[in-house]
Design a protein around this motif. Sequence first.
Motif, PDB file in Angstrom:
ATOM      1  N   LEU A  23       0.842  -1.114   0.039  1.00 27.52           N
ATOM      2  CA  LEU A  23       0.162   0.144   0.213  1.00 27.52           C
ATOM      3  C   LEU A  23       0.935   1.556   0.087  1.00 27.52           C
ATOM      4  N   ARG A  31      -4.633   6.225  -0.346  1.00 29.28           N
ATOM      5  CA  ARG A  31      -4.092   4.734  -0.942  1.00 29.28           C
ATOM      6  C   ARG A  31      -4.646   4.427  -1.774  1.00 29.28           C
ATOM      7  N   TYR A  70     -16.638   1.494  -0.781  1.00 27.76           N
ATOM      8  CA  TYR A  70     -15.625   0.329  -1.386  1.00 27.76           C
ATOM      9  C   TYR A  70     -16.382  -1.085  -1.373  1.00 27.76           C
ATOM     10  N   LEU A  84      -6.529  -6.395   0.765  1.00 24.67           N
ATOM     11  CA  LEU A  84      -6.105  -5.119  -0.404  1.00 24.67           C
ATOM     12  C   LEU A  84      -7.889  -5.142  -1.138  1.00 24.67           C
ATOM     13  N   MET A  87      -8.944  -1.542  -1.862  1.00 22.48           N
ATOM     14  CA  MET A  87      -7.864  -0.868  -1.748  1.00 22.48           C
ATOM     15  C   MET A  87      -7.515  -0.020  -3.613  1.00 22.48           C
TER      16      MET A  87
END
Length: 170
Positions: A23, A31, A70, A84, A87
């Motif tokens: 990250l 991020r 998300y 992950l 992300m």
Amino acid sequence: MDKGTVDENSDSIALPALGCLELRTHPLRGRGVFTRLPIVKGTLVHISPVLLFDHAEYSEHGKHTKLDHYTYCWQGGFALALGLGSMFNHEPFGCENIGFTRDTGAGLIRYTALRDIVAGEELCICYGPNVWFDVSTKASNEQESSNHALEGNALQQPQTAEDLLQCFDI
């Protein structure tokens, strides 16, 4: 057992991990997931188990929180990718370097390299055509610009709804 498959004789699911992922904070995107080493097209990059929300629970609670930024549409509701999976930042259709496949039976999302990816590059997926933020058309760095230029038609946007749907496993 193959990488990322469910063992039919147990409750075990192999979750292979690439040790080269990390990250980092991107100056514009926040991020994101980057690679320290090159990744070859077709490589299984990550597998995320998901936390499922039915439509009622998500409508009542989830969509009123940061979780709304998300989650993935999922059969019967929505899913939050753990690990992950939540992300990966967005690139428009045709510019993403990571594709994803939902495995609703196992409750997983598999992320695969759509092209060769160079060391230091950010790994991005396409969120679809209706994002909730301003999509910058400026490349985030010179390396990404040169990679996209090498892809030839990778910058072409979908011409039809059918073209767009081909990038998703629905």
